[in-house]
Design a protein around this motif. Sequence first.
Motif, mmCIF file in Angstrom:
data_model
loop_
_atom_site.group_PDB
_atom_site.id
_atom_site.type_symbol
_atom_site.label_atom_id
_atom_site.label_comp_id
_atom_site.label_asym_id
_atom_site.label_seq_id
_atom_site.Cartn_x
_atom_site.Cartn_y
_atom_site.Cartn_z
ATOM 1 N N GLU A 90 -0.221 -4.879 4.324
ATOM 2 C CA GLU A 90 -0.278 -3.769 3.371
ATOM 3 C C GLU A 90 -1.710 -3.255 3.244
ATOM 4 O O GLU A 90 -1.954 -2.037 3.251
ATOM 5 C CB GLU A 90 0.251 -4.220 2.011
ATOM 6 N N GLN A 132 -4.025 -3.562 5.476
ATOM 7 C CA GLN A 132 -4.354 -2.953 6.764
ATOM 8 C C GLN A 132 -3.778 -1.540 6.853
ATOM 9 O O GLN A 132 -4.458 -0.614 7.311
ATOM 10 C CB GLN A 132 -3.806 -3.817 7.893
ATOM 11 N N LEU A 133 -2.548 -1.356 6.418
ATOM 12 C CA LEU A 133 -1.910 -0.050 6.493
ATOM 13 C C LEU A 133 -2.487 0.949 5.481
ATOM 14 O O LEU A 133 -2.474 2.149 5.709
ATOM 15 C CB LEU A 133 -0.395 -0.163 6.290
ATOM 16 N N ASP A 134 -2.982 0.412 4.369
ATOM 17 C CA ASP A 134 -3.574 1.283 3.341
ATOM 18 C C ASP A 134 -4.951 1.785 3.726
ATOM 19 O O ASP A 134 -5.404 2.808 3.229
ATOM 20 C CB ASP A 134 -3.666 0.543 1.995
ATOM 21 N N LEU A 190 4.968 1.994 5.220
ATOM 22 C CA LEU A 190 4.699 1.483 3.873
ATOM 23 C C LEU A 190 5.989 1.267 3.093
ATOM 24 O O LEU A 190 6.115 0.284 2.353
ATOM 25 C CB LEU A 190 3.764 2.435 3.120
ATOM 26 N N PRO A 224 -0.116 2.949 10.274
ATOM 27 C CA PRO A 224 0.003 3.505 8.924
ATOM 28 C C PRO A 224 0.869 4.772 8.902
ATOM 29 O O PRO A 224 0.627 5.705 9.650
ATOM 30 C CB PRO A 224 -1.428 3.820 8.517
ATOM 31 N N SER A 225 1.862 4.737 8.072
ATOM 32 C CA SER A 225 2.718 5.908 7.863
ATOM 33 C C SER A 225 3.510 5.666 6.591
ATOM 34 O O SER A 225 3.682 4.525 6.165
ATOM 35 C CB SER A 225 3.682 6.095 9.045
#
Length: 181
Positions: free
Chosen positions: A176, A178-180, A122, A117-118
């Motif tokens: 998305e 997962q990264l959020d 994103l 995540p960064s």
Amino acid sequence: MTEVISSRSYFDIFSLPVGWIIERPTVDARYRQLQQEFHPDRYAAKGDVEKRLAVQTAALINDAYQTLISPLKRAQYLMQLDGIDADQESHITSDGAFLMSQIDLREELADIGQDGPSPAALEALASLEQRVGATYVGLQDEFSAHYSAGDQAAAFDTVAKMQFFVKLLDQVEALEEQLDS
């Protein structure tokens, strides 16, 4: 109630001409109308046969709606109406350039996922999602042209490509989420 159940196609259920192009507001309005008319709760005081028919009719209406509003499912259904089973996971397009682009897109997605995540990840994912979405829309137009021209082989091949892109869009969405988190 038997009129809806005995309809030959999902297009008949929604009073639409058989074809690729649908008017979503018309489909949505007809769906609401059918749901009100055939909702199983309206048949709660009726006999068992009528209750069962109401449940079956409501399920058929839901199936028809989900099929008509999904470009991939609608394309597959149109092919099915023409006697072609287009819902085949095993069918792979023979378009080498398309397959190579799929590999590149999936590698790009995997690379984005490795960064964790960064804001940059994103942003890269949003860019990928936009490109994939635009290509998917282009494939829908391609299907429409082939289907309208009666070129079943090319339409079938385009459905296979659409299946790839639907899966890729699902993977983009999953990453998305997962990264959020």
